[in-house]
Each structure stands twice: as structure tokens, then as C-alpha cells.
Design a protein around this motif. Sequence first.
Motif, PDB file in Angstrom:
ATOM      1  N   GLU A  45       0.840  -1.197   0.000  1.00 30.63           N
ATOM      2  CA  GLU A  45       0.000   0.000   0.000  1.00 30.63           C
ATOM      3  C   GLU A  45       0.878   1.250   0.000  1.00 30.63           C
ATOM      4  OE1 GLU A  45      -3.306   0.349  -0.124  1.00 30.63           O
ATOM      5  OE2 GLU A  45      -3.546  -1.823  -0.362  1.00 30.63           O
ATOM      6  N   PRO A  46       0.501   2.269  -0.766  1.00 27.88           N
ATOM      7  CA  PRO A  46       1.270   3.529  -0.732  1.00 27.88           C
ATOM      8  C   PRO A  46       1.359   4.061   0.694  1.00 27.88           C
ATOM      9  CG  PRO A  46      -0.310   3.546  -2.542  1.00 27.88           C
ATOM     10  CD  PRO A  46      -0.626   2.327  -1.715  1.00 27.88           C
ATOM     11  N   ALA A  47       2.517   4.570   1.034  1.00 27.09           N
ATOM     12  CA  ALA A  47       2.752   5.074   2.388  1.00 27.09           C
ATOM     13  C   ALA A  47       2.796   6.599   2.345  1.00 27.09           C
ATOM     14  CB  ALA A  47       4.054   4.514   2.937  1.00 27.09           C
ATOM     15  N   ALA A  48       1.769   7.233   2.876  1.00 24.42           N
ATOM     16  CA  ALA A  48       1.684   8.700   2.842  1.00 24.42           C
ATOM     17  C   ALA A  48       2.101   9.281   4.185  1.00 24.42           C
ATOM     18  CB  ALA A  48       0.262   9.128   2.507  1.00 24.42           C
ATOM     19  N   GLY A  49       2.699  10.464   4.123  1.00 24.88           N
ATOM     20  CA  GLY A  49       3.028  11.201   5.335  1.00 24.88           C
ATOM     21  C   GLY A  49       3.972  10.487   6.278  1.00 24.88           C
ATOM     22  N   LEU A  50       4.945   9.802   5.744  1.00 22.42           N
ATOM     23  CA  LEU A  50       5.910   9.103   6.587  1.00 22.42           C
ATOM     24  C   LEU A  50       6.839  10.092   7.292  1.00 22.42           C
ATOM     25  CD1 LEU A  50       7.006   6.155   4.259  1.00 22.42           C
ATOM     26  CD2 LEU A  50       5.511   6.016   6.251  1.00 22.42           C
ATOM     27  N   ARG A  51       7.293   9.696   8.462  1.00 23.08           N
ATOM     28  CA  ARG A  51       8.315  10.453   9.182  1.00 23.08           C
ATOM     29  C   ARG A  51       9.673   9.890   8.777  1.00 23.08           C
ATOM     30  NH1 ARG A  51       7.109   9.120  15.097  1.00 23.08           N
ATOM     31  NH2 ARG A  51       6.997   7.086  14.078  1.00 23.08           N
ATOM     32  N   ILE A  52      10.425  10.661   8.007  1.00 23.88           N
ATOM     33  CA  ILE A  52      11.673  10.179   7.431  1.00 23.88           C
ATOM     34  C   ILE A  52      12.847  10.938   8.033  1.00 23.88           C
ATOM     35  CG2 ILE A  52      12.994   9.860   5.313  1.00 23.88           C
ATOM     36  CD1 ILE A  52      10.273   9.786   3.837  1.00 23.88           C
ATOM     37  N   GLY A  53      13.742  10.204   8.645  1.00 24.92           N
ATOM     38  CA  GLY A  53      14.963  10.787   9.164  1.00 24.92           C
ATOM     39  C   GLY A  53      16.079  10.680   8.145  1.00 24.92           C
ATOM     40  N   VAL A  54      16.782  11.756   7.903  1.00 20.07           N
ATOM     41  CA  VAL A  54      17.858  11.794   6.911  1.00 20.07           C
ATOM     42  C   VAL A  54      19.178  11.997   7.637  1.00 20.07           C
ATOM     43  CG1 VAL A  54      18.775  12.988   4.891  1.00 20.07           C
ATOM     44  CG2 VAL A  54      16.297  12.700   5.164  1.00 20.07           C
ATOM     45  N   SER A  55      20.117  11.092   7.375  1.00 17.21           N
ATOM     46  CA  SER A  55      21.396  11.153   8.076  1.00 17.21           C
ATOM     47  C   SER A  55      22.550  10.893   7.117  1.00 17.21           C
ATOM     48  CB  SER A  55      21.433  10.105   9.199  1.00 17.21           C
ATOM     49  OG  SER A  55      22.698  10.090   9.821  1.00 17.21           O
ATOM     50  N   ALA A  56      23.429  11.886   6.996  1.00 21.75           N
ATOM     51  CA  ALA A  56      24.639  11.728   6.194  1.00 21.75           C
ATOM     52  C   ALA A  56      25.863  11.510   7.069  1.00 21.75           C
ATOM     53  CB  ALA A  56      24.849  12.965   5.311  1.00 21.75           C
ATOM     54  N   GLY A  57      25.657  11.354   8.373  1.00 24.85           N
ATOM     55  CA  GLY A  57      26.780  11.096   9.259  1.00 24.85           C
ATOM     56  C   GLY A  57      27.437   9.774   8.932  1.00 24.85           C
ATOM     57  N   THR A  58      28.754   9.723   9.043  1.00 19.95           N
ATOM     58  CA  THR A  58      29.479   8.501   8.676  1.00 19.95           C
ATOM     59  C   THR A  58      29.537   7.524   9.847  1.00 19.95           C
ATOM     60  OG1 THR A  58      31.591   9.536   9.241  1.00 19.95           O
ATOM     61  CG2 THR A  58      30.877   9.675   6.948  1.00 19.95           C
ATOM     62  N   PRO A  59      29.624   6.225   9.549  1.00 19.71           N
ATOM     63  CA  PRO A  59      29.616   5.221  10.610  1.00 19.71           C
ATOM     64  C   PRO A  59      30.868   5.208  11.473  1.00 19.71           C
ATOM     65  CG  PRO A  59      28.960   4.272   8.502  1.00 19.71           C
ATOM     66  CD  PRO A  59      29.528   5.625   8.215  1.00 19.71           C
TER      67      PRO A  59
END
Length: 480
Positions: free
Chosen positions: A263-277
Motif C-alpha cells: 500500500e502507498p505510504a503517505a506522510g511518513l516520518r523520514i529521518g535523513v542522516s549523512a553522518g558517517t559510521p
Amino acid sequence: MSPGGTSPDDASPDSPSPDDAHDPAAAGDPGETAVQIAARVGSGVCPPDAAVARTLRRIDARDHELGAFRRVRAEEALREARGLADRADLARLPLAGVPVAVKDVLAVTGESVRFGSAATSAAPEAADHALVARLRAAGAVIVGLTAVPELCIFPTTDSSFGITRNPWDRSRTPGGSSGGSGAAVSAGMVPVAHGTDGLGSIRIPSADCGLFGIKPGRHLLPGDGGADSWYGMSESGPMATTVADAALMLSVLAGDPGLAHPEPAAGLRIGVSAGTPSPVTRLASSLADALEQVADTLLRAGHQVARARVPYPRNPLGLLARWTRGPAGQARTLDRRMLAPRTRTHTAIGDAVERWGLVKDSYAQRIEQDMRALFADFDIVATPTLLRTAPAAARWSDRRWLPNAVSSIRYASYPGIWNVLGWPAASVPAGVHPGDGMPIGVQLAGPPGSEATILALAAEIESLRPWPRTAPDYAGGVRH
């Protein structure tokens, strides 16, 4: 012999089916997806052997310069496809007549499983692995076994069987360890392929080859949890040119038809992280930019997008201990004198890790506790898949262990934490590097049970940011 160990004569199919004369895909257009093939075969428009014959012609024409396959099952695949035509339930099979490549780690009846190593047995298998059996029951035809690095340890694909090359740039690796599967799909030889992922081995080649690939969470697919699964870190999954194809294959592997149409997922809470491991790693700026572009797209699409800090463990030794212990368990039944020097070193370290009890459940438990706190605020976390684009295609297996290990850490550190957790994660194409023209991937990860959400979000990204169906030298083009 080709780099993949199959001569052109071995891969040559029988004469074309009469259906080919009226089929727009007969010329070898790789734009035909697994979903389309299954629909055409199931409806009777295309005989199963015609679909397989076209695939074998593409393999015969292209694999000599890529080495994606360790073994091509030309005669066997055609025979099995002809037998498939007699099935009364053909119209109901989700993968009816779909040619599928299987990574050379699963048992296929009558074939040997080599794990990229001359130290493994060449004896044929007496029965299919459970996942291969599911693919066949769904109507898929196994056309070949794809190349892997020895014991699937490193994120480049070369072994005593040859070097596998990236269809986007044949001087580069397609990644690893499912590099053969990635090259086979990216060059349009097969629409979908099986891979396994113990420390990123589906997501790494998917990013390197411009594909969508997903590692499902632990326990979704049947597995024994033993040494061959790296003690619970490794999972099988699909690699494909479209999210729909990957979802279809995953639904078959999981025995869950609902995954084919999330099912399409609307209004998701998406965390964006470019920090390196790790503080010893550095993210290439173009790969960071690609993540930002995907984040902007998702924000405009109505999702809640915010910065996140992924709680990578400060001490990487727990992850490195698991990386060595898994292959060491596999190597116990092998003559280690026949292994490549880097593999012998790797498995010797793994033996010491086990003797000293360095793989501790508490390590994974601490990571999981921190991750659950993160996912209290987010549904999905997006990171780069890799730190840089694909390294050179070379005989990495001839080099010492330390240079291999250092290169792997500086290139492919992002995926491993999700294997320790056993949580689902995928790589989604996110453009190409402006300098070298190589594909870039963005990783989507979620908590247990979020496979359908990841698939739905990836499909939305695909619709908003279409990607090339195949590498530029192998026809295709951008799907609109």
C-alpha cells in the motif's frame, strides 16, 4: 572461456521460438520486466521457452565481457521452461516463465555450490534450497548461478573463477558479494536476480550497478541461521531494475503475496542522516548531495523529513568480529590451504574471535536499544548506501587481507549495522556521480516488519525520480 567460467557454446539457446517474430522484445530489449514477462507468459501470449531463450541470447552476447555468471544453465533452463508450459496453473503463477539468476550460494538441483572458491565441492546438489524451490513453484526458471568473491567476504567480486565487471564501467567492480547478480541485472541479461546480504552484499552492488535491492528483516524468509547465514546476519533478497519486480520476487521468497503490492505510504516520518559510521571514514560530497536531493523530493511529496543522527556504535570491533566469525564457520569443512591468502587470514581471525568469545549478544542489544529510540521519532531512516562509487575491477583476492579490509571499510561502511540488528534495509538508485558517471544509491532502513513500507517508499521515489533500466551501454534508457 568467459570471465564467469562459461563458454559461448554453453550459453547458446536453441533456435528462436516462432513467437519471437511477433514479439517486440525478441531483439533483446531489456525493457521487459519480470512483471511483464509473467503477464505475457501467464496469458499465453509468450511461451515460457521463448522468454528464456531471449534471456539466454542476451547472456551469450554480453557475459563474455562482464563475467556475471559462474555457470549458465542453458540446456537445463530451456528444458525446464518447456515443461512449465504444461502446467495447468500457468496463468496463476506469479513468476510464470520469468528467467531468474541465483547467487552461487544456494543449492540448485544438479548444480554445485561453490561460494566463489576452489576449496568447495564441485559435487552436484541433490535438492533445491527452500528459496529456490519457492521460485520454481512460482514459475521462475533458473538460468544460471552468478559469480561471488570467495566465501562472499568482500565487497568486490573476483575469485579463482575470474573477475566480474560493472556494466556501467567495465574497469570498475559491480560491488559484492552479490556482484554477479548485480552485473547480470544491470546489463539487462535477466530482469531479476537473487542475492544474499550479510554486511551489505545486496545493497552494495545495487548501489554500484544502479539497481533496487532489498535485504529483508530476520525471519521473513526461511533459513537455518547457521554459519552459511553468518549466524543470523545474512538474508536473501531480490535485485531488480524496478521496485515492482523486486517486490514480486520478495513476495515469492517470503511466501507473502501481499508484499508484491504494498500500500502507498503517505506522510511518513523520514529521518535523513549523512553522518558517517566511523571517524576514519569520509563521505564523498556527490553522494551526500544525492541524499539531499532525494530528501527534497520526499519533502515535496508530503512526507515529514528531518535530520537524524543514526547511533552507530563507537567501537566497531563488535561488527568486525561478526564479519570474520561467519566465514570462519563456513571454512571449517574446507581445505584452507586451497583458500586465497586474504581468506585464510580472515577465517583465522574469525577462529580467534570465536575462541575468545568476542561476539557478544550485548553488543547487538545495545545497538537495538539505541535504534528503537531513534525510530520512536521516525518510520524510515535514509542514509547514503556507500561512501564512494565503485572501486576498480581487479584481482583483489590476490592482495593481502589488510588492504582489502581497509578498502572495504572506507567504501562500504553504511550497510553493516542493519545486518547486526537483522532489520530490513534497501538501496534505491539516486542519480549518477557528476564526475565519473557511476550510479549512486540511497539506503532506506526501517524497524522489524517495515519491508512493505520500504518497498512503497522506494516505488514512490522511482515514480518521482525515474532511473535508467540498464547501464548505458546495454540499451534500456529511462523508464517514464
